[in-house]
Motif scaffolding. Structure first.
Motif, mmCIF file in Angstrom:
data_model
loop_
_atom_site.group_PDB
_atom_site.id
_atom_site.type_symbol
_atom_site.label_atom_id
_atom_site.label_comp_id
_atom_site.label_asym_id
_atom_site.label_seq_id
_atom_site.Cartn_x
_atom_site.Cartn_y
_atom_site.Cartn_z
ATOM 1 N N CYS A 19 0.816 -1.162 0.163
ATOM 2 C CA CYS A 19 -0.115 0.080 0.069
ATOM 3 C C CYS A 19 0.818 1.301 0.083
ATOM 4 O O CYS A 19 0.503 2.343 -0.623
ATOM 5 C CB CYS A 19 -0.738 -0.183 1.288
ATOM 6 S SG CYS A 19 -2.316 -1.305 1.266
ATOM 7 N N LYS A 22 1.950 1.858 -3.412
ATOM 8 C CA LYS A 22 0.706 2.718 -4.268
ATOM 9 C C LYS A 22 0.766 4.176 -3.782
ATOM 10 O O LYS A 22 0.905 5.102 -4.807
ATOM 11 C CB LYS A 22 -0.424 2.049 -3.888
ATOM 12 C CG LYS A 22 -1.452 2.473 -4.819
ATOM 13 C CD LYS A 22 -1.585 2.621 -6.063
ATOM 14 C CE LYS A 22 -2.875 2.874 -6.623
ATOM 15 N NZ LYS A 22 -3.310 4.419 -6.267
ATOM 16 N N VAL A 23 1.173 4.454 -2.592
ATOM 17 C CA VAL A 23 0.758 6.040 -2.038
ATOM 18 C C VAL A 23 2.252 6.877 -2.767
ATOM 19 O O VAL A 23 2.004 7.875 -3.406
ATOM 20 C CB VAL A 23 0.955 6.236 -0.516
ATOM 21 C CG1 VAL A 23 1.142 7.335 0.100
ATOM 22 C CG2 VAL A 23 -0.354 5.432 0.144
ATOM 23 N N SER A 26 1.499 7.117 -6.539
ATOM 24 C CA SER A 26 0.635 8.266 -6.680
ATOM 25 C C SER A 26 1.271 9.730 -6.221
ATOM 26 O O SER A 26 1.174 10.681 -6.943
ATOM 27 C CB SER A 26 -0.483 8.047 -5.723
ATOM 28 O OG SER A 26 -1.207 6.973 -6.029
ATOM 29 N N SER A 27 2.206 9.762 -5.329
ATOM 30 C CA SER A 27 2.620 11.046 -5.144
ATOM 31 C C SER A 27 3.802 11.557 -6.121
ATOM 32 O O SER A 27 3.662 12.555 -6.465
ATOM 33 C CB SER A 27 3.579 10.940 -3.557
ATOM 34 O OG SER A 27 2.614 10.357 -2.577
ATOM 35 N N ARG A 31 -0.759 12.563 -8.269
ATOM 36 C CA ARG A 31 -2.212 12.356 -8.184
ATOM 37 C C ARG A 31 -2.706 12.272 -6.979
ATOM 38 O O ARG A 31 -3.644 12.346 -6.581
ATOM 39 C CB ARG A 31 -2.265 10.921 -8.593
ATOM 40 C CG ARG A 31 -1.935 10.592 -9.848
ATOM 41 C CD ARG A 31 -1.898 9.275 -10.561
ATOM 42 N NE ARG A 31 -1.653 8.972 -11.917
ATOM 43 C CZ ARG A 31 -1.589 7.671 -12.476
ATOM 44 N NH1 ARG A 31 -2.209 6.597 -11.555
ATOM 45 N NH2 ARG A 31 -1.249 7.505 -13.696
ATOM 46 N N SER A 34 -4.303 9.138 -1.543
ATOM 47 C CA SER A 34 -5.319 8.617 -1.227
ATOM 48 C C SER A 34 -5.517 8.013 0.322
ATOM 49 O O SER A 34 -4.785 7.171 0.757
ATOM 50 C CB SER A 34 -5.500 7.255 -2.091
ATOM 51 O OG SER A 34 -6.956 6.608 -1.719
ATOM 52 N N PRO A 35 -6.622 8.621 0.897
ATOM 53 C CA PRO A 35 -6.696 8.246 2.248
ATOM 54 C C PRO A 35 -6.773 6.977 2.642
ATOM 55 O O PRO A 35 -6.359 6.237 3.541
ATOM 56 C CB PRO A 35 -7.748 9.047 2.847
ATOM 57 C CG PRO A 35 -7.921 10.099 1.943
ATOM 58 C CD PRO A 35 -7.444 9.697 0.682
ATOM 59 N N LEU A 36 -7.585 6.241 1.646
ATOM 60 C CA LEU A 36 -7.836 4.679 1.942
ATOM 61 C C LEU A 36 -6.537 4.011 1.796
ATOM 62 O O LEU A 36 -6.229 2.979 2.673
ATOM 63 C CB LEU A 36 -8.743 4.333 0.507
ATOM 64 C CG LEU A 36 -8.965 2.726 0.670
ATOM 65 C CD1 LEU A 36 -9.632 2.289 1.833
ATOM 66 C CD2 LEU A 36 -9.773 2.377 -0.813
ATOM 67 N N TRP A 37 -5.664 4.171 0.723
ATOM 68 C CA TRP A 37 -4.355 3.495 0.720
ATOM 69 C C TRP A 37 -3.231 4.000 1.745
ATOM 70 O O TRP A 37 -2.630 3.004 2.310
ATOM 71 C CB TRP A 37 -3.500 3.753 -0.559
ATOM 72 C CG TRP A 37 -4.334 3.057 -1.834
ATOM 73 C CD1 TRP A 37 -5.337 3.667 -2.814
ATOM 74 C CD2 TRP A 37 -4.421 1.717 -2.178
ATOM 75 N NE1 TRP A 37 -5.463 2.680 -3.730
ATOM 76 C CE2 TRP A 37 -5.163 1.650 -3.473
ATOM 77 C CE3 TRP A 37 -3.597 0.552 -1.542
ATOM 78 C CZ2 TRP A 37 -5.129 0.260 -3.788
ATOM 79 C CZ3 TRP A 37 -3.800 -0.524 -2.206
ATOM 80 C CH2 TRP A 37 -4.374 -0.718 -3.523
ATOM 81 N N TYR A 38 -3.480 5.060 2.118
ATOM 82 C CA TYR A 38 -2.744 5.577 3.310
ATOM 83 C C TYR A 38 -3.032 4.705 4.762
ATOM 84 O O TYR A 38 -2.192 4.430 5.242
ATOM 85 C CB TYR A 38 -2.767 7.176 3.281
ATOM 86 C CG TYR A 38 -1.935 7.674 4.389
ATOM 87 C CD1 TYR A 38 -0.705 7.946 4.272
ATOM 88 C CD2 TYR A 38 -2.641 8.222 5.795
ATOM 89 C CE1 TYR A 38 0.144 8.720 5.434
ATOM 90 C CE2 TYR A 38 -1.518 8.739 6.693
ATOM 91 C CZ TYR A 38 -0.363 8.860 6.548
ATOM 92 O OH TYR A 38 0.416 9.696 7.439
#
Length: 260
Positions: A19, A22-23, A26-27, A31, A34-38
């Motif tokens: 995860c 993924k964060v 995105s950074s 992009r 995402s709070p979800l992935w974070y």
């Protein structure tokens, strides 16, 4: 059928590593985080560190002695920091030290627990016989072992410097109202504990302080006086005697040791 806590520990690190990757992507691609992935990243961290903390300090007790013991434990410090990052506004950079630990833990778990299931260790060669040829899985395991041992010190130094950068990030974030004022206070206290427990953190702090001293030595007397005042206050705040434990790295934080 009960599930081995060792595998739950490994799952937590794998979740954190996946995860947080993924964060990070995105950074890098701008992009946003995402709070979800974070939160999923830190959920993995909480899962792994909770298991290690329980094994390290035992069942929680309502006593001053237990609290003092817990707060001096490196795994508890990282667990509490994970709790704060989980409930706070996302700071993507904060995941980097945890992801670094998880990378090493996952590689060690694969070498020690997964590869032997596909290729059980064969008995050593008899005396006088040529060395046994390693199978492909064994070669992978050997490569992982050498890489982990060879990169341990570099990874720990990287984490130590990254944690200092995180403090600067949340300090500036508090000034610009991008994160809570509580964040730099908590991170500063965390670094204070790390300074007393980790030779890598002390090395990073001493190096940065030395570079700052050399730079400010060429500035005006007013700036020099201000810097010396700040250093004096920090040294006084950091002067509380805390028992150091440099002999062994934390089970949850240090990458070389396998899960306990």
């Amino acid at each position: 059928m009960s599930l081995d806590p060792h595998y739950i520990w490994a799952f937590g690190h794998a979740l954190l590593l996946a995860c947080s990757t993924k964060v990070a992507l995105s950074s890098v691609l701008f992009r946003g985080v995402s709070p979800l992935w974070y939160k999923a990243s830190y959920s993995g961290a909480l899962l792994s560190y909770a298991i290690v903390c329980f094994k390290s300090i035992g069942t929680p007790q309502l006593s001053i002695e237990f609290v003092q013991k817990a707060l001096l434990d490196e795994n508890v410090q990282y667990f509490l920091l994970s709790c704060y990052w989980w409930i706070s506004k996302p700071v993507a950079l904060s995941l980097l030290p945890f992801a670094t630990f998880s990378l090493f833990h996952c590689l060690t778990f694969i070498r020690a627990n997964i590869i032997p299931k596909f290729s059980p260790p064969a008995p050593p060669s008899a005396p006088g016989q040529p060395p046994r040829v390693l199978s492909a899985p064994e070669k992978v395991g050997r490569s992982i072992q050498l890489w982990v041992k060879g990169n341990y010190d570099s990874a720990m130094k990287f984490v130590a410097y990254t944690e200092l950068v995180i403090f600067i990030r949340v300090l500036l974030g508090a000034v610009t109202f991008q994160n809570s004022v509580l964040a730099p206070i908590l991170v500063a206290h965390f670094l204070r504990m790390r300074y007393h427990h980790s030779a890598f953190t002390r090395g990073a702090v001493d190096y940065v302080t030395g570079r700052a001293d050399a730079t400010i030595a060429n500035q005006s007397p007013v700036i020099q006086k201000g810097w010396n005042t700040v250093k004096g206050l920090i040294k006084k705040w950091n002067g509380t005697i805390i028992a150091r434990r440099d002999a062994a790295p934390a089970a949850g934080a240090a990458p070389v040791r396998a899960a306990r």
